[in-house]
Design a protein around this motif. Structure first.
Motif, PDB file in Angstrom:
ATOM      1  N   GLY A  96       0.778  -1.227   0.000  1.00  0.00           N
ATOM      2  CA  GLY A  96       0.000   0.000   0.000  1.00  0.00           C
ATOM      3  C   GLY A  96       0.811   1.279   0.000  1.00  0.00           C
ATOM      4  N   LEU A  97       2.139   1.188   0.024  1.00  0.00           N
ATOM      5  CA  LEU A  97       2.956   2.399   0.044  1.00  0.00           C
ATOM      6  C   LEU A  97       2.763   3.217  -1.229  1.00  0.00           C
ATOM      7  CD1 LEU A  97       6.303   1.100   1.608  1.00  0.00           C
ATOM      8  CD2 LEU A  97       4.656   2.659   2.647  1.00  0.00           C
ATOM      9  N   ASN A  98       2.717   2.538  -2.373  1.00  0.00           N
ATOM     10  CA  ASN A  98       2.536   3.261  -3.631  1.00  0.00           C
ATOM     11  C   ASN A  98       1.143   3.885  -3.707  1.00  0.00           C
ATOM     12  OD1 ASN A  98       3.683   3.753  -6.451  1.00  0.00           O
ATOM     13  ND2 ASN A  98       1.700   2.857  -6.928  1.00  0.00           N
ATOM     14  N   THR A  99       0.144   3.182  -3.182  1.00  0.00           N
ATOM     15  CA  THR A  99      -1.211   3.726  -3.162  1.00  0.00           C
ATOM     16  C   THR A  99      -1.282   4.964  -2.286  1.00  0.00           C
ATOM     17  OG1 THR A  99      -2.174   1.530  -3.522  1.00  0.00           O
ATOM     18  CG2 THR A  99      -3.608   3.216  -2.599  1.00  0.00           C
ATOM     19  N   ALA A 100      -0.625   4.912  -1.124  1.00  0.00           N
ATOM     20  CA  ALA A 100      -0.601   6.067  -0.225  1.00  0.00           C
ATOM     21  C   ALA A 100       0.104   7.250  -0.883  1.00  0.00           C
ATOM     22  CB  ALA A 100       0.084   5.692   1.088  1.00  0.00           C
ATOM     23  N   ALA A 101       1.204   6.974  -1.590  1.00  0.00           N
ATOM     24  CA  ALA A 101       1.922   8.044  -2.282  1.00  0.00           C
ATOM     25  C   ALA A 101       1.066   8.649  -3.395  1.00  0.00           C
ATOM     26  CB  ALA A 101       3.237   7.506  -2.852  1.00  0.00           C
ATOM     27  N   THR A 102       0.274   7.809  -4.059  1.00  0.00           N
ATOM     28  CA  THR A 102      -0.602   8.309  -5.119  1.00  0.00           C
ATOM     29  C   THR A 102      -1.687   9.211  -4.543  1.00  0.00           C
ATOM     30  OG1 THR A 102      -0.206   6.292  -6.414  1.00  0.00           O
ATOM     31  CG2 THR A 102      -2.105   7.640  -7.028  1.00  0.00           C
ATOM     32  N   LEU A 103      -2.226   8.838  -3.396  1.00  0.00           N
ATOM     33  CA  LEU A 103      -3.209   9.711  -2.733  1.00  0.00           C
ATOM     34  C   LEU A 103      -2.586  11.061  -2.381  1.00  0.00           C
ATOM     35  CD1 LEU A 103      -5.083   7.277  -0.308  1.00  0.00           C
ATOM     36  CD2 LEU A 103      -5.991   8.368  -2.361  1.00  0.00           C
ATOM     37  N   TRP A 104      -1.361  11.023  -1.912  1.00  0.00           N
ATOM     38  CA  TRP A 104      -0.640  12.244  -1.574  1.00  0.00           C
ATOM     39  C   TRP A 104      -0.512  13.140  -2.803  1.00  0.00           C
ATOM     40  CZ3 TRP A 104       5.159  13.234  -1.141  1.00  0.00           C
ATOM     41  CH2 TRP A 104       5.407  14.319  -0.290  1.00  0.00           C
ATOM     42  N   CYS A 105      -0.175  12.514  -3.945  1.00  0.00           N
ATOM     43  CA  CYS A 105      -0.050  13.272  -5.187  1.00  0.00           C
ATOM     44  C   CYS A 105      -1.408  13.791  -5.666  1.00  0.00           C
ATOM     45  CB  CYS A 105       0.597  12.404  -6.267  1.00  0.00           C
ATOM     46  SG  CYS A 105       2.327  12.022  -5.959  1.00  0.00           S
ATOM     47  N   SER A 106      -2.463  13.014  -5.463  1.00  0.00           N
ATOM     48  CA  SER A 106      -3.804  13.474  -5.836  1.00  0.00           C
ATOM     49  C   SER A 106      -4.182  14.724  -5.049  1.00  0.00           C
ATOM     50  CB  SER A 106      -4.837  12.369  -5.593  1.00  0.00           C
ATOM     51  OG  SER A 106      -4.631  11.277  -6.466  1.00  0.00           O
ATOM     52  N   ALA A 107      -3.806  14.745  -3.776  1.00  0.00           N
ATOM     53  CA  ALA A 107      -4.057  15.939  -2.961  1.00  0.00           C
ATOM     54  C   ALA A 107      -3.267  17.126  -3.492  1.00  0.00           C
ATOM     55  CB  ALA A 107      -3.685  15.662  -1.507  1.00  0.00           C
ATOM     56  N   ALA A 108      -2.033  16.872  -3.949  1.00  0.00           N
ATOM     57  CA  ALA A 108      -1.227  17.954  -4.516  1.00  0.00           C
ATOM     58  C   ALA A 108      -1.865  18.488  -5.798  1.00  0.00           C
ATOM     59  CB  ALA A 108       0.186  17.460  -4.795  1.00  0.00           C
ATOM     60  N   VAL A 109      -2.414  17.589  -6.613  1.00  0.00           N
ATOM     61  CA  VAL A 109      -3.115  18.003  -7.833  1.00  0.00           C
ATOM     62  C   VAL A 109      -4.311  18.879  -7.466  1.00  0.00           C
ATOM     63  CG1 VAL A 109      -4.539  17.180  -9.754  1.00  0.00           C
ATOM     64  CG2 VAL A 109      -2.369  16.048  -9.222  1.00  0.00           C
ATOM     65  N   GLY A 110      -5.074  18.450  -6.461  1.00  0.00           N
ATOM     66  CA  GLY A 110      -6.221  19.241  -6.025  1.00  0.00           C
ATOM     67  C   GLY A 110      -5.811  20.598  -5.475  1.00  0.00           C
ATOM     68  N   ALA A 111      -4.708  20.637  -4.725  1.00  0.00           N
ATOM     69  CA  ALA A 111      -4.237  21.910  -4.176  1.00  0.00           C
ATOM     70  C   ALA A 111      -3.834  22.867  -5.298  1.00  0.00           C
ATOM     71  CB  ALA A 111      -3.066  21.667  -3.228  1.00  0.00           C
ATOM     72  N   CYS A 112      -3.180  22.332  -6.333  1.00  0.00           N
ATOM     73  CA  CYS A 112      -2.824  23.177  -7.477  1.00  0.00           C
ATOM     74  C   CYS A 112      -4.076  23.721  -8.169  1.00  0.00           C
ATOM     75  CB  CYS A 112      -1.985  22.386  -8.476  1.00  0.00           C
ATOM     76  SG  CYS A 112      -0.297  22.050  -7.941  1.00  0.00           S
ATOM     77  N   ALA A 113      -5.041  22.839  -8.364  1.00  0.00           N
ATOM     78  CA  ALA A 113      -6.291  23.277  -9.000  1.00  0.00           C
ATOM     79  C   ALA A 113      -7.008  24.300  -8.130  1.00  0.00           C
ATOM     80  CB  ALA A 113      -7.191  22.068  -9.259  1.00  0.00           C
ATOM     81  N   GLY A 114      -6.985  24.120  -6.816  1.00  0.00           N
ATOM     82  CA  GLY A 114      -7.656  25.052  -5.913  1.00  0.00           C
ATOM     83  C   GLY A 114      -7.049  26.439  -5.915  1.00  0.00           C
ATOM     84  N   THR A 115      -5.767  26.537  -6.226  1.00  0.00           N
ATOM     85  CA  THR A 115      -5.111  27.846  -6.316  1.00  0.00           C
ATOM     86  C   THR A 115      -5.094  28.372  -7.748  1.00  0.00           C
ATOM     87  OG1 THR A 115      -2.957  26.705  -6.472  1.00  0.00           O
ATOM     88  CG2 THR A 115      -3.638  27.457  -4.298  1.00  0.00           C
ATOM     89  N   ASP A 116      -5.940  27.791  -8.615  1.00  0.00           N
ATOM     90  CA  ASP A 116      -6.096  28.214 -10.008  1.00  0.00           C
ATOM     91  C   ASP A 116      -4.872  27.918 -10.869  1.00  0.00           C
ATOM     92  OD1 ASP A 116      -8.641  29.244  -9.395  1.00  0.00           O
ATOM     93  OD2 ASP A 116      -7.752  31.124  -8.708  1.00  0.00           O
ATOM     94  N   MET A 117      -3.994  27.035 -10.387  1.00  0.00           N
ATOM     95  CA  MET A 117      -2.832  26.633 -11.181  1.00  0.00           C
ATOM     96  C   MET A 117      -3.186  25.351 -11.926  1.00  0.00           C
ATOM     97  SD  MET A 117       0.020  27.462  -8.220  1.00  0.00           S
ATOM     98  CE  MET A 117       1.434  27.039  -9.231  1.00  0.00           C
ATOM     99  N   VAL A 118      -4.149  25.466 -12.842  1.00  0.00           N
ATOM    100  CA  VAL A 118      -4.689  24.301 -13.524  1.00  0.00           C
ATOM    101  C   VAL A 118      -3.640  23.651 -14.429  1.00  0.00           C
ATOM    102  CG1 VAL A 118      -6.465  23.481 -15.108  1.00  0.00           C
ATOM    103  CG2 VAL A 118      -7.017  25.233 -13.413  1.00  0.00           C
ATOM    104  N   ALA A 119      -2.838  24.461 -15.093  1.00  0.00           N
ATOM    105  CA  ALA A 119      -1.801  23.909 -15.970  1.00  0.00           C
ATOM    106  C   ALA A 119      -0.797  23.100 -15.148  1.00  0.00           C
ATOM    107  CB  ALA A 119      -1.095  25.035 -16.720  1.00  0.00           C
ATOM    108  N   GLU A 120      -0.422  23.633 -13.986  1.00  0.00           N
ATOM    109  CA  GLU A 120       0.503  22.906 -13.121  1.00  0.00           C
ATOM    110  C   GLU A 120      -0.122  21.615 -12.600  1.00  0.00           C
ATOM    111  OE1 GLU A 120      -0.028  26.050 -13.149  1.00  0.00           O
ATOM    112  OE2 GLU A 120       1.904  27.093 -13.242  1.00  0.00           O
ATOM    113  N   ALA A 121      -1.420  21.671 -12.308  1.00  0.00           N
ATOM    114  CA  ALA A 121      -2.122  20.478 -11.848  1.00  0.00           C
ATOM    115  C   ALA A 121      -2.135  19.406 -12.936  1.00  0.00           C
ATOM    116  CB  ALA A 121      -3.550  20.825 -11.433  1.00  0.00           C
ATOM    117  N   ALA A 122      -2.354  19.830 -14.188  1.00  0.00           N
ATOM    118  CA  ALA A 122      -2.353  18.885 -15.305  1.00  0.00           C
ATOM    119  C   ALA A 122      -0.955  18.291 -15.500  1.00  0.00           C
ATOM    120  CB  ALA A 122      -2.814  19.584 -16.577  1.00  0.00           C
ATOM    121  N   LEU A 123       0.076  19.130 -15.376  1.00  0.00           N
ATOM    122  CA  LEU A 123       1.443  18.640 -15.522  1.00  0.00           C
ATOM    123  C   LEU A 123       1.773  17.615 -14.438  1.00  0.00           C
ATOM    124  CD1 LEU A 123       4.223  18.827 -16.908  1.00  0.00           C
ATOM    125  CD2 LEU A 123       4.764  20.713 -15.343  1.00  0.00           C
TER     126      LEU A 123
END
Length: 238
Positions: A96-123
């Motif tokens: 489950g370590l990789n799954t946990a890391a993926t969740l962490w990255c999903s949160a980072a994607v959401g944080a980027c989108a929440g700050t209107d950095m949509v291009a960075e979130a897509a990258l």
């Protein structure tokens, strides 16, 4: 009505774009996890991304960028607890370590989108998907490479089973033969095996070994009087 006072069309559209981007990008990450039948699949990754985006967007709209940064730090720590829930230990293996890391990255994607950095979130989504898909063949290739004991740092133990009466002499002989082979001993433990039999276990200083050299030592010890068995074993530190 408070809603009339707080509702503004352009900020609302901005929030819609942020949440929609988090939803779409979270879906891309989650679909890959769902396809591989992981614990945290499509819905979990989408909810993590959208939730992170919502909290960050809310903080930014209410109190500006400074509070948004503070909320991002809370999101990072909160996802740590969520990730810990998907990590399972089965004997000596951890899953489950990789799954946990993926969740962490999903949160980072959401944080980027929440700050209107949509291009960075897509990258970031592209890199997460690349890490979970394109690197798999490389991981499989590395796992198929035979391990060379001489190039692996590990903890090695040499064990001798002998009579209780001959234990002092054999213990000294064990240490002597290992040091002659340039394998210094860090510790020697004697365990009672019952029926007037003891086990002498010598732990080597952490180093790389040549299996043939260690086997030569055990073969020599096994030929000694009062010795019923001599063997060695190693376990990696990682």
């Amino acid at each position: 009505m408070k809603f009339v006072e707080t509702f503004h069309l352009y900020p609302f559209l901005d929030t819609t774009v942020s949440l929609a981007a988090a939803f779409i990008l979270g879906t891309l990450i989650g679909a890959e996890r769902q396809y591989r039948q992981r614990t945290a699949g499509l819905r979990t990754n989408v909810l993590v991304a959208v939730g992170a985006a919502a909290f960050v967007d809310l903080a930014q709209r209410i109190a500006g960028s400074t509070e948004a940064v503070r909320v991002i730090s809370y999101v990072v720590s909160g996802i740590g607890f969520l990730g810990a829930g998907v990590i399972m230990k089965e004997g000596m293996n951890v899953r489950g370590l990789n799954t946990a890391a993926t969740l962490w990255c999903s949160a980072a994607v959401g944080a980027c989108a929440g700050t209107d950095m949509v291009a960075e979130a897509a990258l970031l989504t592209v890199f997460v998907l690349a890490g979970n898909t394109l690197l798999r063949p490389l991981v499989n290739m590395i796992n198929r490479i035979p391990i060379d004991d001489r190039a692996t740092e590990a903890t090695y133990e040499v064990s001798v089973i002998s009579s209780r009466e001959a234990m002092p002499q054999l213990r000294d002989l064990l240490v002597e033969r290992l040091e002659l082979a340039n394998y210094p001993v860090s510790d020697v433990v004697v365990a009672d095996r019952g029926d007037d039999t003891v086990e002498i276990v010598a732990t080597l200083v952490s180093t790389a070994v040549d299996p043939h050299e260690i086997e030569a030592v055990t073969d020599y010890l096994e030929q000694q009087k009062h010795v019923s068995n001599a063997s060695w074993d190693g376990s990696t530190k990682d």
